[in-house]
Write an enzyme that holds these catalytic residues in place. Structure first.
Site, short mmCIF file in Angstrom:
data_model
loop_
_atom_site.label_atom_id
_atom_site.label_comp_id
_atom_site.label_asym_id
_atom_site.label_seq_id
_atom_site.Cartn_x
_atom_site.Cartn_y
_atom_site.Cartn_z
N ASP A 1 0.69 -1.23 -0.18
CA ASP A 1 -0.12 0.02 -0.12
C ASP A 1 0.99 1.17 -0.17
O ASP A 1 0.32 2.42 0.13
CB ASP A 1 -0.84 0.07 1.19
CG ASP A 1 -0.37 0.00 2.56
OD1 ASP A 1 0.89 0.00 2.50
OD2 ASP A 1 -0.82 -0.09 3.54
N ARG B 1 13.13 25.90 3.22
CA ARG B 1 13.03 27.22 2.72
C ARG B 1 11.73 27.82 3.30
O ARG B 1 11.49 29.06 3.33
CB ARG B 1 12.99 27.25 1.17
CG ARG B 1 14.29 27.11 0.57
CD ARG B 1 14.49 27.05 -1.12
NE ARG B 1 13.89 25.84 -1.47
CZ ARG B 1 14.10 25.53 -2.75
NH1 ARG B 1 14.29 26.41 -3.53
NH2 ARG B 1 13.61 24.45 -3.14
N LYS C 1 16.51 40.58 -7.31
CA LYS C 1 15.89 39.41 -8.13
C LYS C 1 14.19 39.13 -7.34
O LYS C 1 14.29 39.68 -6.16
CB LYS C 1 16.43 38.19 -7.65
CG LYS C 1 15.54 36.74 -8.16
CD LYS C 1 16.25 35.42 -7.49
CE LYS C 1 15.41 34.91 -6.44
NZ LYS C 1 15.88 33.69 -6.10
N ARG D 1 11.15 36.85 -7.06
CA ARG D 1 10.45 35.62 -7.88
C ARG D 1 9.21 35.79 -8.18
O ARG D 1 8.28 36.28 -7.35
CB ARG D 1 10.66 34.67 -6.74
CG ARG D 1 10.19 33.09 -7.09
CD ARG D 1 10.73 32.13 -5.92
NE ARG D 1 12.15 31.70 -6.09
CZ ARG D 1 12.85 30.94 -7.06
NH1 ARG D 1 11.85 30.52 -7.90
NH2 ARG D 1 14.03 30.81 -6.67
N THR E 1 15.57 25.03 -9.60
CA THR E 1 15.40 25.04 -10.95
C THR E 1 16.44 25.87 -11.85
O THR E 1 16.39 25.38 -13.06
CB THR E 1 14.13 25.83 -11.18
OG1 THR E 1 14.04 27.26 -10.87
CG2 THR E 1 12.79 25.34 -10.45
N THR F 1 17.42 31.08 -10.87
CA THR F 1 18.18 32.28 -9.96
C THR F 1 19.62 32.30 -10.53
O THR F 1 20.03 33.52 -10.85
CB THR F 1 18.12 31.88 -8.49
OG1 THR F 1 17.06 31.78 -8.09
CG2 THR F 1 18.79 32.91 -7.83
C1 R5P Z 1 16.45 31.16 -2.56
O1 R5P Z 1 16.19 31.96 -1.34
C2 R5P Z 1 17.77 30.48 -2.40
O2 R5P Z 1 18.85 30.81 -1.81
C3 R5P Z 1 18.08 29.86 -3.87
O3 R5P Z 1 18.48 31.00 -4.66
C4 R5P Z 1 16.88 29.55 -4.62
O4 R5P Z 1 16.27 28.49 -3.74
C5 R5P Z 1 17.15 28.89 -6.18
O5 R5P Z 1 15.94 28.33 -6.57
P1 R5P Z 1 16.15 28.39 -8.17
O6 R5P Z 1 17.42 27.43 -8.75
O7 R5P Z 1 14.86 27.40 -8.40
O8 R5P Z 1 16.19 29.63 -9.02
#
Ligand code: R5P
Length: 322
Positions: free
Chosen positions: A41, A100, A196, A198, A227, A230
């Site tokens: 399961d 995070r 930056k 998001r 991903t 950043t």
């Molecule tokens: C954010 O606060 C972290 O320090 C990284 O910059 C972030 O998690 C990177 O995420 P990604 O590669 O998706 O942009």
């Protein structure tokens, strides 16, 4: 042997057996036998295959890629070890997933870093050895001792060994300023910051760059790459402001979705990543990626724990390097 070997044992969760084996080799702590499987399961079943009564037990689990499965396996292992009368249960968590989500930044959202801290302690974990938590203050979410290691010295050492001499450290976002400043002190150079924003979990917008990168080789420093958006956007911003060579150093390489392809096509020349998370086959193909081993550092933290020695020396430049 600086400790009573017979009294310490290291178990591996399913997430990163290769790193556990390297740590066992480096520290001299024997690997314990544990069997983990899945019921039809989907529930996890786990059995400790040797006596741990009165022992100091270390369990390695990195909470990435399948965070829910690996976290649950760690909790179940702690429960089994506690019920088997282990004296101490020390979680060695190279990448602390769920970290995070460490604040309530809008209504009706959880603080998972605190939740996971509570779960680990409740399951029987008596100490945590972690590396580059997303924010230092996450240590305060635990009511058990936390040894917080950093891969920074290992990464900057690897960069220096390869002959790179960056002229400026760049924090790819405001959250990375602390880590970038630490690199800048370590390497004795200036730092700059990318502004930056998001947009979503997988895309970011860059609004500007504070500091001077013109004509300089840049080191982008962050705690993790997920991903890749950043790092890739920060590299673009540096390039547009006249940076020359661009390299990156991150502790945790999650490399989710198209991250590897994005990084391949990006303006970043070389990416240094600590081996806190096992690289996927796809990631291993990325020629510009350099994996930096952390086993000796974790091994020495384990040996210090066993022999009740301070770990301060492990946090200082070069002291722990063999
Ligand atoms: C954010 O606060 C972290 O320090 C990284 O910059 C972030 O998690 C990177 O995420 P990604 O590669 O998706 O942009």
């Amino acid at each position: 042997m600086p400790f009573d070997e017979a009294n310490a044992v290291l178990f591996s969760g399913a997430s990163h057996p290769k790193l556990t084996e390297a740590i066992a080799k480096s520290s001299g702590v024997p690997l314990g036998a544990l069997e983990s499987s899945e019921f039809p399961d989907g529930e996890t079943f786990l059995e400790i295959k040797e006596s741990v009564r009165g022992k100091q037990v270390f369990v390695l689990q990195t909470i990435a890629h399948r965070p829910n499965d690996y976290l649950m396996e760690l909790l179940i292992a702690a429960d089994a070890l506690k019920r088997a009368s282990a004296k101490e249960i020390i979680a060695v968590v190279p990448y602390f997933g769920y970290c995070r989500q460490d604040r309530k930044d809008r209504p009706r959202v959880p603080i998972t870093a605190k939740l996971v801290a509570n779960l680990l302690a409740k399951a029987g974990i008596t100490r945590l050895i972690a590396m580059d938590l997303h924010a230092d203050q996450v240590q305060g979410f635990f009511d058990i001792p936390v040894d917080h290691l950093s891969a920074r010295i290992l990464l900057s050492d690897a960069i220096k060994k390869d002959g790179f001499e960056p002229g400026v450290i760049v924090a790819p976002d405001v959250g990375s300023i602390k880590i970038a400043r630490a690199y800048s002190e370590e390497l004795n150079i200036d730092f700059a910051v990318v502004d930056k924003h998001r947009v979503s979990a997988s895309s970011v917008e860059v609004h500007g760059l504070i500091g001077d990168v013109k004509g300089k080789d840049v080191l982008l420093a962050d705690d993790m790459c997920s991903t890749g958006s950043t790092l890739v956007s920060a590299a673009k911003a540096c390039h547009e402001k006249g940076a020359k060579q661009i390299i990156a150093a991150v502790t945790h390489g999650l490399f989710i979705g198209p991250a590897i392809e994005l990084l391949e096509q990006s303006l970043i020349d070389v990416i240094y990543v600590a081996d806190t998370i096992e690289l996927s086959e796809n990631a291993k193909k990325l020629k510009k990626l350099r994996s930096v081993p952390t086993a000796d550092l974790f091994g020495q933290a384990i040996n210090c724990t066993i022999s009740n020695k301070s770990i301060v020396s492990l946090l200082q430049k070069k002291m722990f390097l063999k």
